[in-house]
Enzyme design. Sequence first.
Site, mmCIF file in Angstrom:
data_model
loop_
_atom_site.group_PDB
_atom_site.id
_atom_site.type_symbol
_atom_site.label_atom_id
_atom_site.label_comp_id
_atom_site.label_asym_id
_atom_site.label_seq_id
_atom_site.Cartn_x
_atom_site.Cartn_y
_atom_site.Cartn_z
ATOM 1 N N HIS B 124 -4.290 -21.521 5.003
ATOM 2 C CA HIS B 124 -3.269 -21.401 3.963
ATOM 3 C C HIS B 124 -2.398 -20.198 4.342
ATOM 4 O O HIS B 124 -2.898 -19.260 4.961
ATOM 5 C CB HIS B 124 -4.013 -21.149 2.638
ATOM 6 C CG HIS B 124 -3.148 -21.124 1.419
ATOM 7 N ND1 HIS B 124 -2.329 -20.075 1.110
ATOM 8 C CD2 HIS B 124 -3.008 -22.015 0.408
ATOM 9 C CE1 HIS B 124 -1.716 -20.323 -0.049
ATOM 10 N NE2 HIS B 124 -2.108 -21.492 -0.487
ATOM 11 N N ASP B 201 -12.274 -17.206 3.589
ATOM 12 C CA ASP B 201 -11.420 -17.560 2.461
ATOM 13 C C ASP B 201 -12.132 -18.684 1.690
ATOM 14 O O ASP B 201 -12.215 -19.814 2.162
ATOM 15 C CB ASP B 201 -10.060 -18.017 2.996
ATOM 16 C CG ASP B 201 -9.158 -18.598 1.919
ATOM 17 O OD1 ASP B 201 -9.621 -18.783 0.773
ATOM 18 O OD2 ASP B 201 -7.984 -18.869 2.230
ATOM 19 N N GLN B 204 -11.165 -22.655 -1.858
ATOM 20 C CA GLN B 204 -11.443 -24.072 -2.155
ATOM 21 C C GLN B 204 -12.934 -24.388 -2.251
ATOM 22 O O GLN B 204 -13.297 -25.542 -2.499
ATOM 23 C CB GLN B 204 -10.812 -24.968 -1.077
ATOM 24 C CG GLN B 204 -9.294 -24.912 -1.029
ATOM 25 C CD GLN B 204 -8.641 -25.356 -2.326
ATOM 26 O OE1 GLN B 204 -9.221 -26.091 -3.126
ATOM 27 N NE2 GLN B 204 -7.426 -24.892 -2.563
ATOM 28 N N LYS B 227 -9.253 -21.421 -9.586
ATOM 29 C CA LYS B 227 -9.632 -22.659 -8.899
ATOM 30 C C LYS B 227 -11.094 -23.012 -9.169
ATOM 31 O O LYS B 227 -11.636 -23.938 -8.571
ATOM 32 C CB LYS B 227 -9.385 -22.527 -7.393
ATOM 33 C CG LYS B 227 -7.902 -22.437 -7.024
ATOM 34 C CD LYS B 227 -7.741 -22.411 -5.519
ATOM 35 C CE LYS B 227 -6.419 -21.842 -5.053
ATOM 36 N NZ LYS B 227 -5.263 -22.722 -5.252
ATOM 37 N N CYS B 365 1.470 -25.019 1.220
ATOM 38 C CA CYS B 365 1.421 -23.645 1.727
ATOM 39 C C CYS B 365 0.700 -23.567 3.068
ATOM 40 O O CYS B 365 -0.042 -22.621 3.333
ATOM 41 C CB CYS B 365 0.771 -22.695 0.729
ATOM 42 S SG CYS B 365 1.723 -22.503 -0.756
#
Lengths: 137, 407
Positions: B124, B201, B204, B227, B365
């Site tokens: 991202h 990261d 998600q 999220k 993104c």
Amino acid sequence: MTIKEIQDSIVEEFSMFDDWMDRYVMLIEMGKECPIIDPQYRNDNYLINGCQSRVWLHAELKDGKIYFTADSDAVITKGIINLLIKVFSGQTPADILAADMSFLDEIGLKEHLSPTRSNGLLSMVKQMMLYAEIMNK
Amino acid sequence: MNHFDVNDIRKQFPVLDQLVYGKPLVYFDNAATTQKPLCVIERERDYYLHENCNIHRGVHYLSQMATEAYENARKTVAQFVNARQPQEIVFTRGTTESLNLLATSLGQLLVNQGDKVVVSAMEHHSNMVPWQQMIQAKKGELLVIRMDKKGVLDLNHYEELLKQKPKIVSITHISNTLGTVNPVKEMVAMAHKYDIPVIIDGAQSMAHQVIDVQDLDCDFYVFSGHKMYAPMGIGGLYGKMEWLEKMPPYQFGGEMVDTVSFEKTTFNKVPFKFEAGTPNVGAALGLETAVKFIQSFDRQEVEAYEDELLRYAIEGLSSVEGMRFIGEAPKRNGLVSFVIDGIHPYDLGTIIDKMGVAVRTGHHCAEPVMTFFGIPGTVRASFAMYNTKEEIDIFVKAVEKAANMLR
């Protein structure tokens, strides 16, 4: 036809449909009929900023009237630019600059298209006005 | 432990129960943000109704209560990711802020002129641009792990890059565009052989997978609350204590200081050193409630259900003429990305929106990913535990109808 007459006929055409799907079908059809820009102008110099999909617009002055051609990689966007082309192509720069754009509200385009798309629509109008301004001199 | 029943769960998400353009809403934009259950909304509301106060400084009752609640939220999040101690959790506004903090602060600690940092080809923008900007300022080089056309990272290439002695590796756990689940545990171990710290990261992954930072042995793990069923404006950063202690502060101001004079300032302990200014206390409490909400279910049962949704969606979409999936890694999670031959994703998204289906279209993104696949964007449907197979049926029919209109 004058700009006003063309706008009225577009408003009438759109008002025949209650269903938004049908209006989109019409926009898609318009997209397929768009007078396509000469490939030599399909480059970044003719790209309109502010649209999520890409739109290229070209204008040419012939016998005091402006003729637009365009293209987009998205067909609905192409339908919208063609709708504007139908209104403005073959008109004088002065008439284009004086045009009242409230017909966009009447057909619900400005209101019902998503904010990003709506910005795109306004960018398209702005770009056409810019051409008219330059060619009015 | 609550038994997993999607109909019961849906009742806790009032936003799902509405009509858009006269059609029942099908919300498949969960990778952008999930909806919030009532318990989370009520927790944040309660805070403002009964507990609102600035924390850590007040001697009065309310301030002490709010401080305790905020620090309890830190404990809950720490337990959720299995951190060794609560102080290893720094609250931030979300993944983007966490990554900017690391690019600045860890960058300052480790990266010198001409040094290298490794990211992957599927990041991202939030896990690429901060590193790119930092490394450009230091005249260094950003090394990018290649991927194949299925959206799988090339680990041999990764090994080659590690041999170039980069100072930091920062990679996504689950790709927000392709759904690929990366073998992060293995990738952490590979980097550690060269003594290189690894940031993961987790934007998600937190809502969908059990995260154990000790098992992964990652040096940092970053995530966003919104999220994972929590409010917007809160997220976090897990970091190993030895790193957090060595790293310089990111922002300066109130809360993060120890003693201040015009000549010199000394800084507070970890994690407060990294939390300048008044934090978003209400959202942190909402995040704690969201964590407890997720923990109230059998995680394996939820994971299995979400996997089934994904498989069902892929199966349904496969029958659509001209369907091309973007991202076909063997291990995928939470989302499906696709294009249809001859149809712009934006057109498709616009039409199915009119049928009540909310998906994301565009580059998500991750522009370099789109460039890699040679497409302007994709249509992305992403799922959460409250989605159903019936919704997928509506979605697949909508895609078919729109494709027929647009062809």
